[in-house]
Design a protein around this motif. Structure first.
Motif, PDB file in Angstrom:
ATOM      1  N   GLY A 473      -7.903 -60.933  25.827  1.00 20.74           N
ATOM      2  CA  GLY A 473      -7.827 -61.149  24.686  1.00 20.74           C
ATOM      3  C   GLY A 473      -7.698 -60.156  22.968  1.00 20.74           C
ATOM      4  O   GLY A 473      -6.802 -59.313  23.649  1.00 20.74           O
ATOM      5  N   SER A 474      -8.758 -60.394  21.703  1.00 21.88           N
ATOM      6  CA  SER A 474      -8.342 -60.081  21.198  1.00 21.88           C
ATOM      7  C   SER A 474      -8.031 -58.180  21.220  1.00 21.88           C
ATOM      8  O   SER A 474      -8.410 -57.853  20.398  1.00 21.88           O
ATOM      9  CB  SER A 474      -8.785 -60.903  19.473  1.00 21.88           C
ATOM     10  N   ILE A 475      -8.922 -57.662  22.083  1.00 20.11           N
ATOM     11  CA  ILE A 475      -9.293 -56.225  22.919  1.00 20.11           C
ATOM     12  C   ILE A 475      -7.911 -55.580  22.642  1.00 20.11           C
ATOM     13  O   ILE A 475      -7.901 -54.647  22.899  1.00 20.11           O
ATOM     14  CB  ILE A 475     -10.036 -55.708  23.691  1.00 20.11           C
ATOM     15  N   PHE A 476      -6.885 -56.408  23.070  1.00 17.32           N
ATOM     16  CA  PHE A 476      -5.363 -56.245  23.033  1.00 17.32           C
ATOM     17  C   PHE A 476      -5.085 -55.842  21.561  1.00 17.32           C
ATOM     18  O   PHE A 476      -3.844 -54.710  21.472  1.00 17.32           O
ATOM     19  CB  PHE A 476      -4.653 -57.506  23.743  1.00 17.32           C
ATOM     20  N   LYS A 477      -5.269 -56.984  20.607  1.00 14.58           N
ATOM     21  CA  LYS A 477      -4.818 -56.432  19.107  1.00 14.58           C
ATOM     22  C   LYS A 477      -4.030 -54.508  19.016  1.00 14.58           C
ATOM     23  O   LYS A 477      -3.337 -54.621  18.144  1.00 14.58           O
ATOM     24  CB  LYS A 477      -5.727 -57.092  18.045  1.00 14.58           C
ATOM     25  N   VAL A 581       1.577 -62.526  23.770  1.00 16.07           N
ATOM     26  CA  VAL A 581       0.872 -60.479  23.742  1.00 16.07           C
ATOM     27  C   VAL A 581       0.599 -60.010  22.433  1.00 16.07           C
ATOM     28  O   VAL A 581      -0.633 -59.455  22.977  1.00 16.07           O
ATOM     29  CB  VAL A 581       2.226 -59.631  24.675  1.00 16.07           C
ATOM     30  N   ALA A 582       0.790 -60.577  22.034  1.00 15.70           N
ATOM     31  CA  ALA A 582       0.056 -59.604  20.635  1.00 15.70           C
ATOM     32  C   ALA A 582      -1.567 -60.497  20.975  1.00 15.70           C
ATOM     33  O   ALA A 582      -2.423 -59.579  19.911  1.00 15.70           O
ATOM     34  CB  ALA A 582       0.548 -60.123  19.145  1.00 15.70           C
ATOM     35  N   LEU A 583      -1.929 -61.512  21.574  1.00 11.75           N
ATOM     36  CA  LEU A 583      -3.226 -62.182  21.690  1.00 11.75           C
ATOM     37  C   LEU A 583      -3.950 -61.658  22.942  1.00 11.75           C
ATOM     38  O   LEU A 583      -4.946 -62.720  23.031  1.00 11.75           O
ATOM     39  CB  LEU A 583      -2.496 -63.566  21.438  1.00 11.75           C
ATOM     40  N   GLY A 584      -3.610 -60.913  23.686  1.00  9.57           N
ATOM     41  CA  GLY A 584      -4.090 -60.368  24.356  1.00  9.57           C
ATOM     42  C   GLY A 584      -3.985 -61.565  25.663  1.00  9.57           C
ATOM     43  O   GLY A 584      -5.079 -61.843  26.924  1.00  9.57           O
ATOM     44  N   THR A 585      -2.813 -62.734  25.719  1.00 10.72           N
ATOM     45  CA  THR A 585      -2.818 -63.479  27.186  1.00 10.72           C
ATOM     46  C   THR A 585      -2.582 -62.788  28.225  1.00 10.72           C
ATOM     47  O   THR A 585      -3.078 -63.532  29.437  1.00 10.72           O
ATOM     48  CB  THR A 585      -1.685 -64.668  26.277  1.00 10.72           C
ATOM     49  N   THR A 671     -13.669 -57.030  18.768  1.00 12.17           N
ATOM     50  CA  THR A 671     -14.012 -57.647  18.982  1.00 12.17           C
ATOM     51  C   THR A 671     -12.485 -58.581  20.097  1.00 12.17           C
ATOM     52  O   THR A 671     -11.667 -58.667  19.844  1.00 12.17           O
ATOM     53  CB  THR A 671     -14.423 -58.635  18.478  1.00 12.17           C
ATOM     54  N   GLY A 672     -13.327 -60.002  21.274  1.00 10.69           N
ATOM     55  CA  GLY A 672     -12.450 -60.043  21.985  1.00 10.69           C
ATOM     56  C   GLY A 672     -13.115 -61.121  22.411  1.00 10.69           C
ATOM     57  O   GLY A 672     -13.718 -61.771  22.999  1.00 10.69           O
ATOM     58  N   THR A 673     -11.812 -61.887  21.426  1.00  8.18           N
ATOM     59  CA  THR A 673     -12.488 -64.056  22.601  1.00  8.18           C
ATOM     60  C   THR A 673     -11.383 -64.727  23.635  1.00  8.18           C
ATOM     61  O   THR A 673     -10.257 -64.745  22.479  1.00  8.18           O
ATOM     62  CB  THR A 673     -13.643 -64.416  21.441  1.00  8.18           C
ATOM     63  N   SER A 674     -10.892 -64.985  24.312  1.00  9.63           N
ATOM     64  CA  SER A 674     -10.609 -65.853  24.935  1.00  9.63           C
ATOM     65  C   SER A 674     -11.467 -67.337  25.485  1.00  9.63           C
ATOM     66  O   SER A 674     -11.869 -68.149  25.146  1.00  9.63           O
ATOM     67  CB  SER A 674      -9.446 -65.150  25.833  1.00  9.63           C
ATOM     68  N   ASN A 675     -11.049 -67.560  26.698  1.00  5.15           N
ATOM     69  CA  ASN A 675     -12.047 -67.292  27.511  1.00  5.15           C
ATOM     70  C   ASN A 675     -13.430 -67.663  27.837  1.00  5.15           C
ATOM     71  O   ASN A 675     -14.602 -68.396  28.202  1.00  5.15           O
ATOM     72  CB  ASN A 675     -11.503 -68.457  29.091  1.00  5.15           C
ATOM     73  N   ASP A 676     -13.075 -65.682  27.934  1.00  2.46           N
ATOM     74  CA  ASP A 676     -14.037 -64.957  27.887  1.00  2.46           C
ATOM     75  C   ASP A 676     -14.464 -63.755  26.720  1.00  2.46           C
ATOM     76  O   ASP A 676     -13.654 -64.497  26.074  1.00  2.46           O
ATOM     77  CB  ASP A 676     -13.496 -63.299  29.021  1.00  2.46           C
TER      78      ASP A 676
END
Length: 877
Positions: A473-477, A581-585, A671-676
């Protein structure tokens, strides 16, 4: 005469029968004696207990200025196996002497350390001085590492801590003997009256055998050599083995064996055997520290550990404890007054969460690494000492944070499934699945894994989520923005807003819905949360508010392949050069991400997380020492510039939820949000990653700022109260980075003519703004013309590269004091307005004024603090 002869004949016949019975009995007894003598001899030629590997924590470092006392250090040394000067026997681990204001420490031959001692002096509740051998002043001294736990015995998951008879409190010996076998030290191993009673009961109940009358030696024989099956034949065998044990060992040795063997219940998925393990499991104490009431409780549990479990059946366990105390009075072991005082004590049980005391997910990971390095069949039978990276105090804080956070997460999940009907009744809908939680804490400068929680309850699930790969998720950004700073350091200009310029925190990015093309003809159509888009925004605003399209547009300018390459160098090995990749997939574990974030928190140096420090023999000889691996990944300037932008996330972006929870120290995070749901953040001395997700990959429908950030804040608030993590400092810019004060309205250098609202921003040297906010060299249009896009600015001098009239941030919060964690504020450094919109408020599509004045959300739903008055910008203080 006839009757006399008959009587003599009957007596002779009876005597013959008795003699025959004795002969048969003797033969049977002899048969079993020799048969089981061979079995007992063979069993006793091997160790009676598995000498399993012992897992130790990292040594605690004592430094001048820490809040400690001689008493607390002495207690830690006792827990570490040291003896006090004047004790009957001197421990090979070491010894110490304690006074009111100092403590002398002398490590022994089996100590983790060399035999260099020290004297620690105290004044006013703090360490005042540390003096080493030879009267040399020391900056720090490490205490003996504490035992965390022993590894379980093979796959049986039985755990025990072996103790010697001399280590057992006399109250425990007396309690066991009083309730289980009050003539233990007098009889020869068998209580014949009790055995006859047991045989009678067995015969009376036929197949419902109810044994009784077993002495401690008989119980030991049963536990070591026999199956649980209850038969008269087994009672005979039990007696045979009992005599053999009594002939081989004295009473103290038999009691010691009994004390290490006796089953005493279950904790999580582990079986507790022996008083040493039980003392730790139920009271979190060394067995030597048990008081009278605690000794009586453990002795009482022998009868039925499950039925008398004090956690599940407290009243039943206390009744049994008090009975033991009464029997101790009857046998003269204690006085009536001592018994009554002990009866008045409440149950003082340790917390039931096995995660806190023994770090089971951490230990499982250590065991897995040991198996890889040393082999499956050797290391756990040699009594090895395994020294690790764990900080027990920080592990406890991590466990508590997850426990508290679990309740919050469960409430949020339940709320998703709760509906209020028209008649006012509350109903739940759908299948409720409560997600798992993981937390990893790391020393950013050494890679030391200080705390690790792999799930919410080890007893229910032993799956270690700390090492499970999940989309980040967004902790990758931040890696996208670091890649952009990489390009600036290399002198590569980016085409942003139609202007080629080096990337800076105020570079404008396009946050409109865009179709991105890659790999020739592949298309990617990302969306922002709730389809809300923001047009042209600064990079700082885009990261703080986790804007998807703006971040991908930056990654496209930098090159998706360059972003993926940086991520792989940092340890996110699955990253590929695609727009997503920019969105932490792409996936990484919480432990992977903790290691990856060291590149930001450690000046650009990636250091691999490690758990194993040293493997030593049972006597303390070094077998293997392990050193962490590291490599440079980022230019120190890039690491700091990215950190500075992530400070903005914490202070005025979605990470502000941490500030609302009361964590006020200097920190950077995302912060990070995907399915998790994720939260990643760090201070000058600690990295912490929190993850929340379902094992079946169902969307938790919780945002990182709402669910993970509170757990992070709970943990970090506890961490900064510990002496070793209290000295958090501001992040220090390296050479080549310029920190300037900008006007919030124009993003130009602040001067006396600017409004009072200013902020500090970090720039690669040479890319910072050069114009001041008085507009003498900038856009001369009026505010009305700028609001409605009127007038012509094309003939006016261009703004410096990357600077635009958009407010991008606010000053970082002031430094947190080391010991108290309080923030000192002034008129020029106030915390941001804490008012935020609740998730329950209706979400509105951005209109003209929304787009004009900033705001909005994307996939991280938690809104940032709002400005105190309308400004064409991001929030201000």
């Amino acid at each position: 005469m006839g009757s006399g002869k008959l009587q003599r004949s009957l007596l002779m016949a009876s005597a013959a029968v008795v003699a025959l019975g004795l002969l048969v009995g003797g033969l049977v007894f002899g048969y079993y004696w020799f048969k089981y003598k061979h079995i007992v001899d063979e069993r006793l030629t091997q160790p009676l207990f598995e000498n399993t590997a012992k897992i130790y924590a990292a040594p605690r470092e004592v430094r001048p200025g820490q809040r400690l006392s001689a008493h607390s250090v002495a207690q830690e040394l006792r827990n570490g196996g040291y003896s006090e000067d004047g004790a009957a026997s001197q421990s090979p681990m070491g010894h110490f002497s304690e006074s009111a204001d100092s403590i002398e420490i002398h490590p022994g031959p089996e100590s983790y350390h060399s035999e260099d001692g020290a004297t620690i002096s105290f004044e006013n509740g703090k360490v005042s001085q540390i003096t080493g051998d030879g009267n040399v002043n020391l900056n720090a001294y490490e205490l003996e590492p504490l035992l965390i736990t022993g590894l379980s015995e093979d796959k049986s998951r039985t755990k025990r801590r072996l103790v010697d008879y001399d280590e057992l409190p006399q109250n425990l010996v007396h309690a066991v003997v009083s309730i289980e076998d009050h003539r233990f030290f007098q009889h020869g191993g068998v209580d014949y009256i009790g055995v006859l009673r047991a045989i009678r009961n067995d015969l009376t109940h036929r197949h419902n055998y109810t044994e009784g009358g077993s002495t401690l030696t008989m119980q030991l024989a049963r536990g070591f050599f026999l199956t649980p099956e209850k038969r008269i034949k087994r009672k005979l065998i039990e007696i045979v083995i009992t005599y053999q044990l009594e002939s081989r060992f004295n009473k103290q040795k038999i009691f010691q064996l009994y004390a290490n063997e006796i089953p005493l219940g279950q904790q999580g998925s582990f079986a507790i055997n022996g008083f040493g393990e039980a003392a730790r499991a139920y009271f979190n104490k060394d067995v030597r520290q048990l008081d009278l009431a605690e000794c009586a409780l453990l002795a009482g549990m022998i009868q039925s550990p499950s039925r008398l479990n004090p956690y599940r059946h407290a009243e039943r366990a206390m009744t049994r404890r008090n009975l033991v105390l009464d029997t101790m009075v009857e046998t003269g072991s204690i006085t009536k007054a001592q018994a009554e005082a002990a009866k008045a004590e409440p149950l003082k049980l340790a917390p039931t969460n096995v995660n806190a005391g023994e770090a089971p997910y951490f230990v499982d990971l250590v065991r897995e690494q040991l198996t890889q390095k040393l082999g499956e069949n050797s290391f756990n039978r040699e009594g090895l000492r395994i020294y690790t990276s764990l900080d027990p105090e920080l592990q406890h804080a991590a466990t508590q944070a997850v426990e508290v956070g679990s309740k919050l997460v469960d409430e949020l999940v339940l709320k998703q499934h709760t509906r209020k009907e028209k008649d006012g009744t509350i109903t739940t809908t759908g299948e409720i699945s409560y997600p798992q939680i993981s937390l990893v804490a790391l020393n950013p400068h050494t890679g030391q894994v200080l705390a690790l929680v792999g799930g919410r309850n080890y007893g229910i699930s032993q799956l270690n989520h700390a090492v499970a790969k999940r989309p980040t998720g967004s902790i990758f950004k931040p890696f996208v923005y670091a890649s952009a700073f990489n390009s600036a350091v290399a002198g590569t200009k980016l085409d942003s807003d139609g202007t080629d310029a080096l990337f800076t925190p105020v570079t404008m990015l396009n946050d409109e819905q865009t179709t991105f093309t890659y790999a020739g003809d592949q298309e990617y159509n990302p969306k922002n949360y709730k389809d809300e888009y923001h047009g042209e925004v600064t990079a700082t605003y885009a990261l703080a508010h986790s804007l998807n399209n703006a971040t991908i547009s930056l990654a496209q300018m930098v090159g998706f392949g360059n972003v993926a390459s940086l991520a792989r160098s940092a340890g996110i090995r699955s990253a590929q050069g695609t727009p997503s990749v920019a969105l932490g997939t792409y996936s990484a574990s919480p432990l992977d991400m903790a290691g990856a974030y060291t590149v930001f928190a450690n000046g650009g140096i990636k250091i691999d997380p490690w758990l194993l420090a040293s493997v030593r023999s049972a006597s303390g000889d070094v077998l293997n020492d392990y050193t962490p691996t590291s490599k440079p990944v980022l230019d120190p300037r890039v690491a700091y510039l990215t950190t500075s932008m992530m400070e903005g996330v914490m202070n005025f972006g979605y990470g502000y939820a941490v500030r609302q929870r009361g964590f006020l120290a200097p920190a950077a995070g995302k912060t990070g949000t995907s399915n998790d749901a994720w939260f990643a953040g760090y201070t000058s001395n600690l990295i912490c990653i929190v993850w929340i997700g379902n094992d079946d990959y169902k969307d938790v429908k919780l945002q990182g700022a709402v669910a993970a950030a509170p757990i992070w804040a709970e943990f970090m608030k506890a961490a900064v109260k510990l002496p070793q993590y209290s000295d958090t400092r501001e992040f220090v810019p390296p050479t080549g980075v310029t920190v300037v004060q900008l006007d919030k309205e124009t993003n130009l250098l602040a001067d006396a003519s600017c409004p009072s609202k200013t902020y500090n921003a970090a720039f690669l040297q040479g890319t910072e703004p050069t114009d001041t906010c008085d507009h003498l060299n900038g856009d001369q249009r009026s505010i009305f013309q700028k609001l409605f896009g009127l007038g012509d600015k094309s003939t006016m001098p261009a703004l410096p590269p990357g600077t635009h009239p958009t407010v991008v941030g606010q000053p970082a919060l002031p430094a947190q004091t080391a010991q108290t964690g309080q923030v000192q504020t002034s008129a020029s450094a106030q915390s941001p307005n804490p008012a935020v919109a609740e998730d329950s408020q209706p979400k509105k599509k951005k209109g003209f004024f929304s787009r004009l004045f900033g705001g909005g959300k994307n996939e991280d739903k938690k809104p940032a603090p709002q400005p105190t008055q309308p400004q064409p910008s991001a929030p201000q203080q």
